[in-house]
Scaffold this active site. Structure first.
Site, PDB file in Angstrom:
ATOM      1  N   GLY A   1      -2.688  -6.067  -6.306  1.00  0.00           N
ATOM      2  CA  GLY A   1      -2.152  -7.414  -6.534  1.00  0.00           C
ATOM      3  C   GLY A   1      -0.983  -7.773  -5.643  1.00  0.00           C
ATOM      4  O   GLY A   1      -0.832  -8.927  -5.270  1.00  0.00           O
TER       5      GLY A   1
ATOM      6  N   ASP B   1      -4.294   3.312  -0.714  1.00  0.00           N
ATOM      7  CA  ASP B   1      -3.687   1.993  -0.521  1.00  0.00           C
ATOM      8  C   ASP B   1      -2.642   1.757  -1.605  1.00  0.00           C
ATOM      9  O   ASP B   1      -2.966   1.766  -2.789  1.00  0.00           O
ATOM     10  CB  ASP B   1      -4.810   0.937  -0.610  1.00  0.00           C
ATOM     11  CG  ASP B   1      -4.329  -0.478  -0.373  1.00  0.00           C
ATOM     12  OD1 ASP B   1      -3.162  -0.693  -0.005  1.00  0.00           O
ATOM     13  OD2 ASP B   1      -5.174  -1.394  -0.551  1.00  0.00           O
TER      14      ASP B   1
ATOM     15  N   GLY C   1       1.984  -6.318  -2.468  1.00  0.00           N
ATOM     16  CA  GLY C   1       2.521  -5.306  -1.566  1.00  0.00           C
ATOM     17  C   GLY C   1       3.891  -4.865  -2.059  1.00  0.00           C
ATOM     18  O   GLY C   1       4.465  -5.455  -2.982  1.00  0.00           O
TER      19      GLY C   1
ATOM     20  N   HIS D   1      -6.341  -4.032   7.788  1.00  0.00           N
ATOM     21  CA  HIS D   1      -6.687  -4.152   6.368  1.00  0.00           C
ATOM     22  C   HIS D   1      -6.371  -5.571   5.887  1.00  0.00           C
ATOM     23  O   HIS D   1      -5.250  -6.052   6.040  1.00  0.00           O
ATOM     24  CB  HIS D   1      -5.878  -3.118   5.584  1.00  0.00           C
ATOM     25  CG  HIS D   1      -6.225  -2.989   4.138  1.00  0.00           C
ATOM     26  ND1 HIS D   1      -7.287  -2.235   3.687  1.00  0.00           N
ATOM     27  CD2 HIS D   1      -5.650  -3.514   3.028  1.00  0.00           C
ATOM     28  CE1 HIS D   1      -7.343  -2.290   2.363  1.00  0.00           C
ATOM     29  NE2 HIS D   1      -6.356  -3.068   1.936  1.00  0.00           N
TER      30      HIS D   1
ATOM     31  N   HIS E   1     -10.637  -5.748   1.951  1.00  0.00           N
ATOM     32  CA  HIS E   1     -10.468  -5.229   0.593  1.00  0.00           C
ATOM     33  C   HIS E   1     -10.554  -6.405  -0.385  1.00  0.00           C
ATOM     34  O   HIS E   1      -9.612  -7.188  -0.510  1.00  0.00           O
ATOM     35  CB  HIS E   1      -9.094  -4.531   0.517  1.00  0.00           C
ATOM     36  CG  HIS E   1      -8.750  -3.985  -0.831  1.00  0.00           C
ATOM     37  ND1 HIS E   1      -7.478  -3.519  -1.150  1.00  0.00           N
ATOM     38  CD2 HIS E   1      -9.498  -3.792  -1.947  1.00  0.00           C
ATOM     39  CE1 HIS E   1      -7.464  -3.104  -2.403  1.00  0.00           C
ATOM     40  NE2 HIS E   1      -8.672  -3.257  -2.912  1.00  0.00           N
TER      41      HIS E   1
ATOM     42  N   MET F   1      -6.747   3.380  -5.088  1.00  0.00           N
ATOM     43  CA  MET F   1      -5.515   2.584  -5.190  1.00  0.00           C
ATOM     44  C   MET F   1      -4.400   3.466  -5.746  1.00  0.00           C
ATOM     45  O   MET F   1      -4.565   4.110  -6.780  1.00  0.00           O
ATOM     46  CB  MET F   1      -5.717   1.385  -6.125  1.00  0.00           C
ATOM     47  CG  MET F   1      -6.628   0.298  -5.601  1.00  0.00           C
ATOM     48  SD  MET F   1      -6.151  -0.390  -3.999  1.00  0.00           S
ATOM     49  CE  MET F   1      -4.520  -1.062  -4.346  1.00  0.00           C
TER      50      MET F   1
ATOM     51  N   SER G   1      -1.934  -3.209   6.493  1.00  0.00           N
ATOM     52  CA  SER G   1      -2.297  -4.359   5.668  1.00  0.00           C
ATOM     53  C   SER G   1      -1.512  -5.577   6.138  1.00  0.00           C
ATOM     54  O   SER G   1      -0.283  -5.587   6.106  1.00  0.00           O
ATOM     55  CB  SER G   1      -1.975  -4.080   4.199  1.00  0.00           C
ATOM     56  OG  SER G   1      -1.971  -5.303   3.496  1.00  0.00           O
TER      57      SER G   1
ATOM     58  N   ASP H   1      -6.356  -8.013   2.695  1.00  0.00           N
ATOM     59  CA  ASP H   1      -6.351  -8.046   1.229  1.00  0.00           C
ATOM     60  C   ASP H   1      -6.732  -9.426   0.725  1.00  0.00           C
ATOM     61  O   ASP H   1      -5.979 -10.387   0.875  1.00  0.00           O
ATOM     62  CB  ASP H   1      -4.958  -7.676   0.703  1.00  0.00           C
ATOM     63  CG  ASP H   1      -4.676  -6.192   0.873  1.00  0.00           C
ATOM     64  OD1 ASP H   1      -5.466  -5.389   0.349  1.00  0.00           O
ATOM     65  OD2 ASP H   1      -3.680  -5.851   1.528  1.00  0.00           O
TER      66      ASP H   1
ATOM     67  N   MET I   1     -10.338  -7.957  -3.729  1.00  0.00           N
ATOM     68  CA  MET I   1      -9.819  -7.818  -5.101  1.00  0.00           C
ATOM     69  C   MET I   1     -10.200  -9.100  -5.832  1.00  0.00           C
ATOM     70  O   MET I   1      -9.360  -9.952  -6.132  1.00  0.00           O
ATOM     71  CB  MET I   1      -8.302  -7.609  -5.060  1.00  0.00           C
ATOM     72  CG  MET I   1      -7.936  -6.198  -4.606  1.00  0.00           C
ATOM     73  SD  MET I   1      -6.244  -6.064  -4.051  1.00  0.00           S
ATOM     74  CE  MET I   1      -6.459  -6.579  -2.353  1.00  0.00           C
TER      75      MET I   1
ATOM     76  N   MET J   1      -7.441 -11.682  -2.453  1.00  0.00           N
ATOM     77  CA  MET J   1      -7.172 -11.738  -3.906  1.00  0.00           C
ATOM     78  C   MET J   1      -7.505 -13.125  -4.434  1.00  0.00           C
ATOM     79  O   MET J   1      -7.223 -14.131  -3.772  1.00  0.00           O
ATOM     80  CB  MET J   1      -5.697 -11.438  -4.167  1.00  0.00           C
ATOM     81  CG  MET J   1      -5.208 -10.137  -3.567  1.00  0.00           C
ATOM     82  SD  MET J   1      -3.543  -9.753  -4.105  1.00  0.00           S
ATOM     83  CE  MET J   1      -3.141  -8.395  -2.980  1.00  0.00           C
TER      84      MET J   1
HETATM   85  C1  DX5 Z   1      -2.216  -4.221  -2.925  1.00  0.00           C
HETATM   86  C2  DX5 Z   1      -2.969  -4.242  -1.631  1.00  0.00           C
HETATM   87  C3  DX5 Z   1      -2.363  -3.435  -0.562  1.00  0.00           C
HETATM   88  C4  DX5 Z   1      -0.979  -3.834  -0.157  1.00  0.00           C
HETATM   89  C5  DX5 Z   1      -0.261  -2.573   0.173  1.00  0.00           C
HETATM   90  O1  DX5 Z   1      -2.966  -4.779  -3.920  1.00  0.00           O
HETATM   91  O2  DX5 Z   1      -4.288  -3.798  -1.804  1.00  0.00           O
HETATM   92  O3  DX5 Z   1      -3.205  -3.318   0.578  1.00  0.00           O
HETATM   93  O4  DX5 Z   1      -0.920  -4.682   0.949  1.00  0.00           O
HETATM   94  O5  DX5 Z   1       1.063  -2.863   0.388  1.00  0.00           O
HETATM   95  P1  DX5 Z   1       2.159  -1.723   0.499  1.00  0.00           P
HETATM   96  O6  DX5 Z   1       1.758  -0.823   1.621  1.00  0.00           O
HETATM   97  O7  DX5 Z   1       3.405  -2.512   0.788  1.00  0.00           O
HETATM   98  O8  DX5 Z   1       2.208  -1.012  -0.815  1.00  0.00           O
HETATM   99 ZN    ZN Z   2      -5.514  -3.368   0.022  1.00  0.00          ZN
END
Ligand code: DX5
Ligand code: ZN
Length: 222
Positions: A153, A183, A155, A41, A74, A148, A16, A43, A76, A45
């Site tokens: 939201g 994820d 990392g 990946h 992805h 998930m 990601s 993300d 969100m 948001m």
């Molecule tokens: C969270 C994201 C993830 C995030 C994962 O909402 O969808 O893809 O980047 O981060 P890590 O691997 O640090 O948990």
């Molecule tokens: Zn993600």
């Protein structure tokens, strides 16, 4: 070493970029590609579906020019149907949206059809409190289910072990070819829990991008 190569053929690692250095994204992507990653990946948001805002269509468009890796997007976001065209045209290969962002099953079906009509792979993601049985009706219609293992939201959150138990429930009902991706909170230990339960794609952000050596980090997920 040979075992690791065999595992890697079956296990898709999707770093990601949320935890990458955004000032040098192209380099960060080349680095994980050279370290063995097959997908990237992304993300997305919107500050509504999740309480955070990240990146969008222009970044996907730029990354498309910078890499031939599979762009695993992805979403969100609320109203995913409004943005499928833009992400498809920007160069996403896989578009995963959230089940919880849809009003009803018809809405879910419509978003899947839109993604497929653009010739893209479709994925549905479920948040920690969504029961797998809710997405069972769609398992034959999509290419990927994203489980998930944190609240979407941010990392760097801690892996929620209970969420991983959804993997075998989905696998039992799923067609052979369905990709089951996890994820959130994936590291060298939680990756093994997920793969032993049947996941065949791992998203990892902070574990890879905050490590000193991306190749070692990716190898340790296998
Ligand atoms: C969270 C994201 C993830 C995030 C994962 O909402 O969808 O893809 O980047 O981060 P890590 O691997 O640090 O948990
Ligand atoms: Zn993600």
């Amino acid at each position: 070493m040979y075992d690791r190569i065999r595992i890697m053929e079956k296990l898709i690692i999707s770093p990601s970029i949320l935890s990458a250095d955004f000032s040098k994204l192209a380099e960060e992507i080349t680095a994980v590609k050279n370290a063995g990653a097959q997908w990237i990946h992304i993300d997305v948001m919107d500050g509504h579906f999740v309480p955070n805002i990240t990146i969008g269509v222009p970044v996907v468009k730029s990354l498309r020019k910078a890499t031939d890796l599979i762009l695993d997007t992805h979403l969100m976001i609320e109203n995913p149907e409004k943005y499928i065209k833009s992400f498809a045209e920007a160069g996403s290969d896989i578009i995963t949206f959230h089940y919880e962002a849809c009003k009803d099953t018809e809405h879910v079906g419509n978003v899947i059809s839109m993604i497929k009509d653009f010739g893209k792979k479709a994925g549905i993601s479920i948040k920690p409190h969504t029961e797998p049985k809710e997405i069972f009706p769609f398992l034959s219609d999509v290419d990927l289910i994203l489980v998930m293992t944190v609240e979407p939201g941010f990392g760097g959150q801690e892996f929620m072990h209970d969420c991983a138990l959804k993997i075998p429930q989905i696998k039992e009902k799923a067609p052979e070819a369905l990709i089951i991706q996890v994820d959130g909170g994936i590291n060298n230990l939680t990756s093994k829990i997920c793969t032993s339960l049947g996941a065949n794609s791992l998203v990892a952000g902070s574990y890879i991008y905050k490590s000193a050596n991306y190749e070692k980090a990716i190898q340790s997920l296998l």
